[in-house]
Design a protein around this motif. Structure first.
Motif, short mmCIF file in Angstrom:
data_model
loop_
_atom_site.label_atom_id
_atom_site.label_comp_id
_atom_site.label_asym_id
_atom_site.label_seq_id
_atom_site.Cartn_x
_atom_site.Cartn_y
_atom_site.Cartn_z
N GLU A 102 -3.58 -1.06 0.67
CA GLU A 102 -2.23 -1.13 0.36
C GLU A 102 -1.74 -0.64 -1.23
O GLU A 102 -2.80 -1.27 -1.99
CB GLU A 102 -1.14 -2.32 0.59
CG GLU A 102 -1.14 -4.10 1.48
CD GLU A 102 -1.35 -4.94 0.56
OE1 GLU A 102 -0.11 -5.18 1.10
OE2 GLU A 102 -2.13 -5.99 0.78
N ASN A 103 -0.26 0.35 -0.98
CA ASN A 103 -0.33 1.05 -2.60
C ASN A 103 0.74 0.34 -2.88
O ASN A 103 1.67 -0.08 -2.74
CB ASN A 103 0.71 3.00 -1.57
CG ASN A 103 0.71 3.70 -3.00
OD1 ASN A 103 1.08 3.19 -3.58
ND2 ASN A 103 1.03 4.67 -2.15
N ILE A 104 -0.01 0.75 -4.28
CA ILE A 104 -0.19 -0.57 -5.37
C ILE A 104 1.64 0.35 -5.95
O ILE A 104 2.19 -0.89 -6.03
CB ILE A 104 -0.43 0.41 -6.64
CG1 ILE A 104 -0.17 -1.15 -7.46
CG2 ILE A 104 -0.33 0.79 -7.27
CD1 ILE A 104 -1.26 -1.15 -8.30
N GLN A 105 2.30 1.21 -5.26
CA GLN A 105 3.02 1.37 -5.63
C GLN A 105 4.23 1.13 -4.73
O GLN A 105 5.53 0.83 -5.03
CB GLN A 105 3.91 2.97 -5.47
CG GLN A 105 4.62 4.18 -6.25
CD GLN A 105 5.41 3.06 -7.67
OE1 GLN A 105 4.67 2.93 -8.31
NE2 GLN A 105 6.91 3.96 -8.07
N THR A 106 4.26 1.10 -3.39
CA THR A 106 4.69 0.68 -2.27
C THR A 106 4.93 -0.35 -1.61
O THR A 106 5.59 -0.65 -1.19
CB THR A 106 4.61 2.15 -1.78
OG1 THR A 106 3.50 1.76 -0.97
CG2 THR A 106 5.10 3.70 -1.57
N SER A 107 3.83 -0.87 -1.53
CA SER A 107 4.18 -1.95 -1.58
C SER A 107 4.96 -3.56 -2.50
O SER A 107 4.10 -3.26 -3.68
CB SER A 107 2.84 -2.66 -0.83
OG SER A 107 1.50 -2.61 -1.87
N ASP A 108 4.08 -4.62 -1.91
CA ASP A 108 4.28 -5.21 -2.66
C ASP A 108 3.03 -6.18 -3.30
O ASP A 108 3.12 -7.63 -3.53
CB ASP A 108 5.17 -6.65 -2.19
CG ASP A 108 5.05 -7.18 -1.12
OD1 ASP A 108 4.59 -7.00 -0.72
OD2 ASP A 108 5.69 -8.55 -0.44
N VAL A 143 -6.16 -2.40 -2.11
CA VAL A 143 -5.32 -2.04 -2.68
C VAL A 143 -5.35 -0.76 -2.95
O VAL A 143 -6.91 -0.10 -3.62
CB VAL A 143 -5.63 -2.36 -4.09
CG1 VAL A 143 -4.12 -2.07 -4.94
CG2 VAL A 143 -4.63 -4.64 -3.34
N SER A 144 -4.74 0.58 -2.31
CA SER A 144 -5.05 1.76 -2.79
C SER A 144 -3.96 1.58 -4.61
O SER A 144 -3.05 1.74 -4.50
CB SER A 144 -4.41 2.75 -1.94
OG SER A 144 -2.72 2.38 -1.67
N ILE A 145 -4.80 2.56 -5.27
CA ILE A 145 -3.80 3.65 -5.66
C ILE A 145 -3.51 5.31 -5.78
O ILE A 145 -3.89 6.17 -6.14
CB ILE A 145 -4.91 4.16 -7.71
CG1 ILE A 145 -5.31 2.41 -7.81
CG2 ILE A 145 -4.53 4.23 -8.47
CD1 ILE A 145 -4.06 0.87 -7.81
N ALA A 157 -8.53 2.25 -13.91
CA ALA A 157 -7.90 1.91 -15.19
C ALA A 157 -5.79 1.66 -14.41
O ALA A 157 -5.19 1.19 -15.62
CB ALA A 157 -7.22 3.98 -15.94
N ILE A 158 -5.67 2.82 -13.92
CA ILE A 158 -4.30 2.41 -13.07
C ILE A 158 -3.49 0.90 -13.09
O ILE A 158 -2.63 0.08 -12.86
CB ILE A 158 -3.85 3.46 -12.55
CG1 ILE A 158 -3.38 4.66 -12.51
CG2 ILE A 158 -2.67 3.15 -11.72
CD1 ILE A 158 -2.71 6.62 -12.07
#
Lengths: 193, 193
Positions: A102-108, A143-145, A157-158
């Motif tokens: 799950e994309n850390i930016q687009t998901s919750d 989780v994907s960055i 890091a992110i």
């Protein structure tokens, strides 16, 4: 281990430990060292090199911790299955960092993780990890960055920067023998000797 | 080069190019590859390997770009002084990432950089860089991602994530032959063949 480590991180949030899987002692020494130093500098509580031992990495991490301060757990050689099992048995969650998750930016996903308020084991692999890492037998979250190939070092890091909301970058490390005084130009270092 | 590259980054913000200094072809190949792939994945517009050539890195970066999409400039062998000189002559600013610089978390350095609204060259060194990197002859800003030793790869990742405000992680890469569909479990890939 989940309950036995000191909580040294910012925010009084649950602690994070990084598990590095798939390290190859000759080939990966510098990259894994960077992953371990990233974990330490960004306020993870510890680093576990799974399944193999590599004294180069141990020495570097311990030397840096002794000099630059803070409490940081280092462990190597433990079978990854044992670490995962024990972590979960102690009530912690396991986050597998992978470009497929799950994309850390687009998901919750990050909010869902933080809302659990549990200690976090971040599983950082190399290019080909066992398929079971993606399943609920091993991970609570994938989780994907971003969903592009890049680097486990950058991904970690992110993840840490977002988990600790940036506060990890201003933390004072206890009992440091050497300390950088940030400045616009040049270098300034404070040492206790 | 500052004005000749396409602007493919999120936010329509100024573009970022990464200059990697001090690469040693045998020893650093994997680490520098991770730095280059981080630059690409997190929406920098290009990567310059200064002073030396390394066909391993070139091949990996070009292969990944051809397969995973987007436009990404790759250049190697250019003397760093020439790159810095040309970048500034074209109106761009130079940010030196270093543990000694202004802390990105506790200072207003990032705001000052963004308010300039100029193209950014991010200078990423290795442990010992020439002293002039810290001076205004070379850098407009010295920025630290925390003041602890860790990794140029991690430092670059956090700098880009903050500069692009996270939007770089959701960007769609044009003309990708392969694409990951993020998911909670397992792997899903879309290919055009």
């Amino acid at each position: 281990m989940a309950n036995s480590q000191p909580n040294e991180n910012p925010n009084n949030s649950p602690k994070i430990v990084v598990l590095r899987w798939g390290h190859r002692p000759q080939r990966d020494v510098r990259l894994t060292t960077h992953v371990a130093l990233t974990a330490r500098a960004l306020c993870a509580s510890g680093f576990i090199l799974s399944d193999v031992e590599d004294s180069n990495i141990e020495q570097t991490v311990k030397k840096i911790t002794a000099r630059w301060g803070g409490i940081f757990h280092f462990e190597m050689g433990t079978p990854w299955k044992k670490t995962i099992h024990d972590w979960r048995a102690n009530g912690g969650v396991v986050i597998h960092l992978t470009a497929y998750g799950e994309n850390i930016q687009t998901s919750d996903a990050l909010n869902r993780i933080k809302n659990l308020n549990k200690d976090v084991l971040v599983l950082v692999g190399s290019q080909k990890v066992p398929g079971e890492f993606y399943s609920s037998v091993v991970s609570d979250f994938n989780v994907s960055i971003g969903n592009q190939p890049h680097s486990e070092c950058s991904a970690l890091a992110i993840f840490l920067d977002r988990f600790f909301e940036g506060k990890e970058l201003s933390k004072d490390f206890e009992k440091a023998k050497i300390k950088i005084i940030p400045r616009e130009r040049g270098k300034e270092i404070k040492t206790d000797d």
